[in-house]
Design a protein around this motif. Sequence first.
Motif, short mmCIF file in Angstrom:
data_model
loop_
_atom_site.label_atom_id
_atom_site.label_comp_id
_atom_site.label_asym_id
_atom_site.label_seq_id
_atom_site.Cartn_x
_atom_site.Cartn_y
_atom_site.Cartn_z
N PHE A 1 -7.24 -3.84 8.83
CA PHE A 1 -8.48 -4.10 9.16
C PHE A 1 -9.77 -4.25 8.82
N ARG A 2 -9.97 -4.15 7.28
CA ARG A 2 -11.08 -4.83 6.77
C ARG A 2 -10.33 -6.47 6.41
N ASP B 1 -3.25 -0.08 6.82
CA ASP B 1 -3.90 -0.70 7.89
C ASP B 1 -5.65 -0.72 7.80
N GLU B 2 -6.10 0.41 6.43
CA GLU B 2 -7.34 -0.05 6.46
C GLU B 2 -8.29 -1.87 6.04
N SER B 3 -6.84 -1.98 5.29
CA SER B 3 -6.68 -3.20 4.18
C SER B 3 -7.34 -4.29 5.03
N GLU C 1 -1.26 4.96 6.10
CA GLU C 1 -2.75 4.54 6.40
C GLU C 1 -4.12 3.58 5.76
N SER C 2 -3.89 3.33 4.26
CA SER C 2 -4.69 2.52 3.61
C SER C 2 -4.08 0.91 3.62
N HIS D 1 0.58 -1.22 0.01
CA HIS D 1 0.00 -0.36 0.34
C HIS D 1 0.74 1.12 0.06
#
Length: 257
Positions: A198-199, A194-196, A191-192, A187
């Motif tokens: 988390f998902r 960690d979003e992935s 932030e990107s 990524h």
Amino acid sequence: MVPDFDNGHVTSETHQGITTIEFHHPQGNSLPKRLLDSLAHEIHASGSDAETRVIILRSVGEKAFCAGASFDELAAINSPQKGFEFFNGFASVINAIRSISKLVIARVHARCVGGGVGLAAAADYAIAVEGADIRLSELAIGIGPFVIGPAVERKIGLSAFSQLAMDATMWRNSDWAKKKGLYAEVHPSVESMDESIFRLSNQLAHSSTEAMAEMKKMFWKGTEHWGELLPQRAEISGRLALSKHTREAIEKFKIKA
């Protein structure tokens, strides 16, 4: 004076089925035996915890995901047995990840060296950020990536593994690591990434534990002998760590550091 290895930590927290195991060491998240033992313990404990459905493996800081073996502890090895015990710590962590029924996601937020590459390879799914470059530096100090080798070769293939192992001073970038299969995703920002994470972790936390356990068996088929293989590799590393070449190389490294 006895060297003080009692710094750094390994922690574990579980929320809504997701267990996050975090490690830290002030020297680039390098791993002395104490932290390796703690990592293996926490992975085994989470693997047998009914509340845990998926595991995230991460480290602290910004400069390195993991700098590999602790050079202070490498320098303190004074017998083949001590060498074996230290390198077998990496074997224990890899075998812990391999043997538990829970899937492990690695959060690779920065560079990986040596054993750090082994951790990323042993994870079932590694999500990284641009700049999470990799290097197997073991040959540069007179040893080799013997213990982590099976995990790295399993993930990226013999050709790519041999390239990393032979050219021990060259960094491969995160894009190379993704193309070879070490990273599932790379990524552009933390932030990107960690979003992935988390998902995916939330998706897995709501998936069938029985199905995921069977998938884990399928993914790791053919590695059942690693319980014997990796300790055998640790003996090789432990012996080489006592060589004159390695002792001199470690001292030069410590002076530069």
